[in-house]
Design an enzyme around this catalytic site. Structure first.
Site, PDB file in Angstrom:
ATOM      1  N   ARG A 112     -15.509   6.297  19.368  1.00 58.70           N
ATOM      2  CA  ARG A 112     -16.749   7.013  19.062  1.00 58.70           C
ATOM      3  C   ARG A 112     -16.726   8.453  19.552  1.00 58.70           C
ATOM      4  NH1 ARG A 112     -20.499   5.498  22.126  1.00 58.70           N
ATOM      5  NH2 ARG A 112     -20.337   3.274  21.761  1.00 58.70           N
ATOM      6  N   TYR A 144     -34.413  23.327   2.714  1.00 60.11           N
ATOM      7  CA  TYR A 144     -33.845  22.211   1.955  1.00 60.11           C
ATOM      8  C   TYR A 144     -34.814  21.031   2.056  1.00 60.11           C
ATOM      9  CZ  TYR A 144     -30.189  18.727   0.858  1.00 60.11           C
ATOM     10  OH  TYR A 144     -29.440  17.715   0.327  1.00 60.11           O
ATOM     11  N   ASP A 164     -29.860  26.883   9.096  1.00 55.86           N
ATOM     12  CA  ASP A 164     -29.042  26.126   8.146  1.00 55.86           C
ATOM     13  C   ASP A 164     -28.237  27.183   7.382  1.00 55.86           C
ATOM     14  OD1 ASP A 164     -28.028  24.865   5.879  1.00 55.86           O
ATOM     15  OD2 ASP A 164     -29.731  23.496   5.696  1.00 55.86           O
ATOM     16  N   LYS A 179     -20.609  20.845   1.395  1.00 50.30           N
ATOM     17  CA  LYS A 179     -20.584  21.870   0.363  1.00 50.30           C
ATOM     18  C   LYS A 179     -19.279  22.680   0.449  1.00 50.30           C
ATOM     19  CE  LYS A 179     -24.587  20.128  -0.440  1.00 50.30           C
ATOM     20  NZ  LYS A 179     -25.833  20.542   0.177  1.00 50.30           N
TER      21      LYS A 179
HETATM   22  C1  LIG Z   1     -26.771  19.728   0.882  1.00 51.16           C
HETATM   23  C2  LIG Z   1     -27.514  20.489   1.907  1.00 51.16           C
HETATM   24  C3  LIG Z   1     -27.806  19.933   3.148  1.00 51.16           C
HETATM   25  C4  LIG Z   1     -27.501  18.495   3.482  1.00 51.16           C
HETATM   26  O1  LIG Z   1     -26.172  18.153   3.408  1.00 51.16           O
HETATM   27  P1  LIG Z   1     -25.737  16.645   3.096  1.00 51.16           P
HETATM   28  O2  LIG Z   1     -24.328  16.616   3.551  1.00 51.16           O
HETATM   29  O3  LIG Z   1     -25.933  16.442   1.634  1.00 51.16           O
HETATM   30  O4  LIG Z   1     -26.605  15.738   3.915  1.00 51.16           O
HETATM   31  C5  LIG Z   1     -28.464  20.711   4.069  1.00 51.16           C
HETATM   32  N1  LIG Z   1     -28.825  21.967   3.794  1.00 51.16           N
HETATM   33  C6  LIG Z   1     -28.570  22.536   2.614  1.00 51.16           C
HETATM   34  C7  LIG Z   1     -28.981  23.945   2.392  1.00 51.16           C
HETATM   35  C8  LIG Z   1     -27.918  21.823   1.636  1.00 51.16           C
HETATM   36  O5  LIG Z   1     -27.688  22.378   0.437  1.00 51.16           O
END
Ligand SMILES: *Cc1c(COP(=O)(O)O)cnc(C)c1O
Length: 410
Positions: free
Chosen positions: A68, A122, A194, A219
């Protein structure tokens, strides 16, 4: 990461070198080593004797202790992402971007606190505020992405943290990060961002003074649409809280996923440049089309928050939106759907940041509470992949012809 003379190495160089420690790529009794840290799969770690077992409990971070706590595969990835932000004291990995956002917020917030959350966040971040955080006694106040130093008026004794996302991932308003950081700094408020759209390569958020930088690695870091992952990097003041909360929540990424993400990360700089150039070319083309009412792309001078973008960002990535003409009627929605359905080179799907282009009808108005989004027409969001931009433009040209046919029945 610095060279022998103490000069900071460029991002592309750091991406090529990071996380390749000799002890993760070689064997102690043999010279030489392999290039990439391999997939180390583990739950149990075996010790030579009880003394070693007991000694191992003293410091378990990035040490072979128990599965872990990760293995060199995930440590290499965390170290490489950490290297993207010179101000970062450490980086933790999470099984998704949403898990990373939750991990960061649960590390800094306490019952009774107030959180200031950008209105263009988001959607799952917004849902977290209205669900999880509310259940744990945290109050969220949503704020206008363009608030700048006006955020001071929203700060109270109870304000613990300010969460930013810049640009917003549907309508692409760019925030005045330094102004917000300055207010937060004066008042002892923690700042989080973010930074999924730009990554630290295009927006060095911690260099602008943000305490905690979050990336949905799903992403651009992964870049190939086949792994879910998130990361949180924190400065020295907040790193222990981030680390301990992630371990406490049992957050761990699979070594196979970490290995794929590290493979993606190596090419991040060149991919982002290509995504950025192609997306801008497509956005500029769309901006000249009669069918298009507006293009929401931070690098276009008319975009909202463009002066902040031009001042703070080193470039743009591959995600933006545009509004079609024809108002927001049901008939115009049908025409929008016909456009999206007719595209041959754009997949229809959530997520973005992969090498393949995507188109998605989006309706941002329903995700807001502090501000209105008054688009004159229906929106389509595009993830511009690594294809030839001319091919994408031809595909969109056909899609717009389909839209015209629906809007003006012959
Ligand atoms: C996709 C996304 C997330 C979340 O990511 P996941 O891996 O899909 O949980 C958070 N913030 C933004 C701006 C995103 O586009």
């Amino acid at each position: 990461m610095k060279d022998d003379t103490g000069k900071d190495l460029g991002a592309a160089t750091r991406l090529a070198r990071a996380g390749r420690r000799a002890e993760w790529t070689g064997m102690p009794d043999q010279p030489g080593g392999i290039v990439n840290p391999p997939v180390w799969r583990a739950s149990t770690i075996l010790y030579e004797n009880v003394a070693h077992l007991r000694a191992a409990t003293k410091d378990t971070h990035q040490r072979l202790f128990y599965g872990r706590k990760g293995t060199p595969t995930s440590w290499a990835l965390a170290e490489a992402i950490n290297g993207l932000e010179p101000e970062a004291a450490g980086t933790m990995l999470y099984p998704s971007g949403v898990a990373a956002i939750a991990g960061a917020l649960l590390a800094v917030l306490r019952p009774g606190d107030q959180l200031l959350m950008v209105d263009t966040a988001y959607d799952p971040s917004r849902a977290m505020c209205n669900g999880l955080l509310k259940d744990f006694g945290v109050e969220t106040i949503f704020y206008d992405p363009l608030i700048g130093n006006g955020i001071e008026a929203l700060c109270t004794e109870r304000t613990r943290a300010i969460f930013m996302e810049s640009p917003g991932s549907l309508t692409f308003e760019v925030q005045d990060v330094p102004a917000i950081v300055a207010v937060a700094g004066r008042r002892g408020i923690i700042t989080l961002i973010d930074n999924t759209w730009a990554t630290p390569l295009l927006l060095p958020a911690m260099g602008l003074g943000v305490d905690i930088s979050i990336i949905a690695c799903t992403k651009y870091i992964v870049g190939h649409s086949d792994v879910m992952m998130g990361s949180v990097s924190a400065n020295a003041a907040h790193w222990p809280a981030i680390r301990d909360r992630a371990y406490g929540l049992g957050q761990i990424v699979s070594p196979d996923d970490a290995w794929l993400a590290l493979r993606g990360l190596r090419t991040l700089d060149m991919r982002l440049k290509r995504h950025g150039e192609s997306a801008l070319a497509v956005a500029q083309w769309l901006a000249k089309r009669d069918e298009v009412a507006a293009v929401y792309h931070p690098a276009l001078p008319a975009s909202v928050g463009h002066t902040c973008f031009a001042r703070d960002f080193k470039g743009s990535s591959g995600l933006f939106s545009f509004a079609l003409k024809g108002g927001r009627t049901a008939a115009a929605d049908e025409a929008r759907v016909a456009l999206v359905d007719s595209l041959a080179l754009f997949g229809i799907g959530y997520s973005w940041g992969g090498y393949e282009s995507l188109a998605l009808p989006v309706d941002p108005g329903r995700f807001r509470s502090a501000t209105d989004f008054a688009a004159s027409g229906h929106l389509v969001r595009l993830n511009i992949g690594l294809e030839e931009p001319d091919d994408l433009i031809s595909d969109l040209e056909r899609g717009l012809a389909m839209w015209r046919e629906k809007m003006v029945p012959t």
